[in-house]
Design an enzyme around this catalytic site. Structure first.
Site, short mmCIF file in Angstrom:
data_model
loop_
_atom_site.label_atom_id
_atom_site.label_comp_id
_atom_site.label_asym_id
_atom_site.label_seq_id
_atom_site.Cartn_x
_atom_site.Cartn_y
_atom_site.Cartn_z
N SER A 1 52.70 48.90 57.48
CA SER A 1 53.75 48.32 56.64
C SER A 1 55.03 47.90 57.35
O SER A 1 55.87 47.23 56.74
CB SER A 1 54.12 49.28 55.51
OG SER A 1 53.18 49.20 54.47
N LYS B 1 65.03 49.54 53.75
CA LYS B 1 63.97 49.40 52.76
C LYS B 1 64.29 50.26 51.55
O LYS B 1 64.87 51.35 51.70
CB LYS B 1 62.64 49.83 53.41
CG LYS B 1 61.40 49.55 52.57
CD LYS B 1 60.14 49.92 53.36
CE LYS B 1 58.87 49.68 52.58
NZ LYS B 1 57.66 49.99 53.37
N SER C 1 54.05 46.47 53.53
CA SER C 1 54.93 46.55 52.39
C SER C 1 56.42 46.33 52.71
O SER C 1 57.18 46.05 51.79
CB SER C 1 54.77 47.91 51.72
OG SER C 1 55.22 48.95 52.56
#
Lengths: 510, 97
Positions: free
Chosen positions: A197, A98, A173
């Protein structure tokens, strides 16, 4: 278990079924590498081919690394593998991180204009661990800006689509990480989870997503959102892969003062152990109002399957869970408003230098650099912490956190796990919730309690509604990830939804 | 508790953010929606509850306070990310007139 026909470059035969190389789980690919049937370079090439063909549709990455450079790393991994010197089961396996996890010399942007082009001068703890293990970084994945969001639509750069349906969001997210794993653009990925997330996008994209116990994985080099809630964890195609990745990234790190010292677990060793007699609680509050009936049915069918192997289920009550979301939307923005004060245009990142004084530099830089949701949360947090409102808001939220922790601790006195749906709906349409912050916040209603109470939690695929994957969440006791994985490994086997991957017809775009 | 535009503007100034009049309008409206939801916390008696600011029972983690030198290469790589540098320092606009 795994039979690979020799001299097949782009396909492997697993359990009697032919798979493309990129469709294998990380463990299956690692077994092929270990036996010398394929090379890491072949895996990397197969994943690049896949990225080239589907990434224009999916948009899961912010940065894809240069192929020559990555192939050179794969070549080094191959040399170690050939000499029998690769000590990690993930050596030579392509992965993604990420874009809020620092990578030395590789852009790390948090999907924000304020960090556009920023290259950290150091590796996060987890990056270093995975590098040492020989995993091969393919790229950095898209996310909601500063991890604030549940759809990846808050990325300052582009929206990622759900590999199961390009009209829908991948969740967020960590939507980019979930999408690239579901689309075959990496064998596994890391995400971060502050209120759901990792688990919510895993649920929406049909992959496994694990948030470890707070303090189990070092946050050193994770760009901070809400420091008392953030944890890094894996997104993988099955439970076994999650255990392999967690084995590498978990453990004490003196660079993170909230990293908890203790004995290092060997999570993979829990897989396949007996689950008979385990006790699972179903909190009624998570199966009532707001949950789609079809999703409830799919989750309950999974629960019933578990009962056939001697797992005991019983209803429980956690009445404070309905206050978890309001508490979260004070604690997380308050911490964020403090953490994001560092983006001032002085030391790194965007700097709008048309200003005549320092204060104007701050204002111009932050106005241009942050997106609307980030500004909204900074505002909310600043308000909650400001003079006169601290007791009315922030302190109350911290007290609510205590009640939620106590309720969960009480349930865990006579249960091993708590099971809930991961998300109240399947993936929603792109744009559907974008202009309504409060509705968007409700996506995390079942996941947020684990962050507030610091507990480990995992989402595994348990079925489909409207052709879209549904996730089941298992919450465990602190540092009980081993048994949590043991339980999920068994459940995954019973459900038969292992290593499922979205079919993407690139030409038609579906 | 409802907030008005003036209060939102004050919070924005504290947070070093600025908004256009339209943005301010929208933010005030959304702010009130969110606060209304958050005010549900008032339904619960929290009088005698201890706050949780941290979930792990960790004490302050201390180390020896000693100077560690970092190499020039690292120093350069940090400064390389800076918008403006002079004599090896971060440069900012005028602070004192």
């Amino acid at each position: 278990m795994l039979i690979l026909e020799s001299a097949i470059v782009n396909e492997g035969k697993i359990g009697g079924i032919y798979l493309k190389l990129y469709e294998m789980t990380a463990y299956e690919a690692a077994q092929c590498l270990k036996r010398g049937e394929i090379s890491s370079q072949q895996l990397v090439k197969a994943v690049y081919e896949r990225i080239n063909s589907v990434e224009p549709v999916i948009g899961g990455y912010i940065t894809v690394l240069d192929q020559e450079r990555v192939l050179a790393e794969a070549h080094r991994a191959d040399e170690l593998l050939q000499k029998g010197q690769a000590h990690s089961p993930l050596a030579g396996i392509p992965m993604a991180l990420k874009d809020n996890i620092c990578t030395n010399g590789i852009p790390t942007t948090c999907a924000s204009r304020i960090l556009s082009g920023y290259c950290p001068p150091y590796d996060a703890f987890v990056t270093a661990r995975l590098k040492d293990a020989g995993a091969i970084l393919m790229g950095k994945t898209n996310m909601d800006e500063f991890a604030m969001g549940s759809s990846t639509e808050n990325s300052a750069f582009h929206t990622t689509v759900n590999p199961w349906d390009r009209d829908r969001v991948p969740g967020g997210s960590s939507g980019g990480s979930a999408a690239v794993v579901a689309a075959g653009e990496a064998f596994f990925a890391l995400g971060s989870d502050t209120g759901g997330s990792i688990r919510q996008p895993a649920s929406l994209c049909g992959v496994v997503g694990l948030k470890p116990t707070y303090g189990n994985v070092s946050r050193y080099g994770l760009i901070a959102f809400a420091s008392s809630l953030d944890q890094i964890g894996p997104l993988t195609r099955d439970v076994r892969d999650a255990a392999f990745v967690l084995d590498i990234i978990a453990g004490h790190d003196k660079q993170d003062s909230t990293s908890v010292p203790g004995k290092k677990e060997h999570y993979v060793s829990f897989l396949g152990k007996e689950v008979r007699g385990m006790k699972v609680a179903l909190p009624m509050e998570c199966f009532g109002e707001g949950l789609k009936n079809e999703i409830k049915d799919v989750v309950m069918q999974a629960v019933e399957k578990c009962a056939t192997v001697g797992v005991h289920f019983s209803e429980a009550s956690a009445p404070s869970t309905k206050y978890a979301l309001p508490a979260y939307y004070l604690v997380a923005p308050a911490e964020a408003s403090s953490n994001l004060a560092r983006y001032d245009g002085v030391q790194y990142g965007l700097s709008v230098r048309d200003a005549e004084n320092l204060l104007a530099l701050y204002w111009s830089t932050r106005k241009q650099g942050f997106g609307p949701e980030v500004k909204r949360r900074i505002m909310l947090g600043t308000y909650a912490l400001s003079s006169g409102y601290y007791d009315a808001y922030y302190l109350k939220a911290l007290k609510m956190r205590t009640l939620i922790r106590e309720e969960f601790a009480k349930i865990f006195k006579d249960h091993d796990f708590i099971v809930t749906p991961t998300s109240p709906t399947v993936a929603f349409k792109i744009g559907e919730q974008k202009d309504d912050p409060l509705t968007m916040y409700l996506n995390d209603i079942y996941t947020i309690t684990a962050n507030l109470s610091g507990l480990p939690a995992i989402s595994i695929p348990c079925g489909f509604v409207e052709g879209m994957p549904v996730g089941l969440q298992v919450i465990g006791r602190p540092f009980d990830e081993g048994r949590m994985l043991q339980f999920c490994y068994c459940l995954e086997g019973l459900l038969g939804i292992k290593g499922c991957m979205a079919t993407i017809n690139v030409k038609e775009g579906k | 508790m409802k907030v008005n535009k003036k209060e939102v503007e004050h919070v924005a100034a504290l947070a070093r953010l600025t908004f256009s009049p339209e943005e301010l309008e929208l933010y005030t409206e959304q702010f009130n929606d969110i606060l209304e939801y958050i005010n549900r916390l008032n339904e619960v008696d929290l009088e005698n509850v201890e706050p949780t600011s941290h979930v792990q029972p960790l004490k302050n983690v201390l180390r020896e306070d000693c100077v560690v030198t970092s190499d020039e290469e690292l120093r350069q790589s940090v400064l390389q990310e800076a918008p403006e540098v002079e004599h090896g320092f971060f440069k900012v606009p005028t602070i004192i007139d």
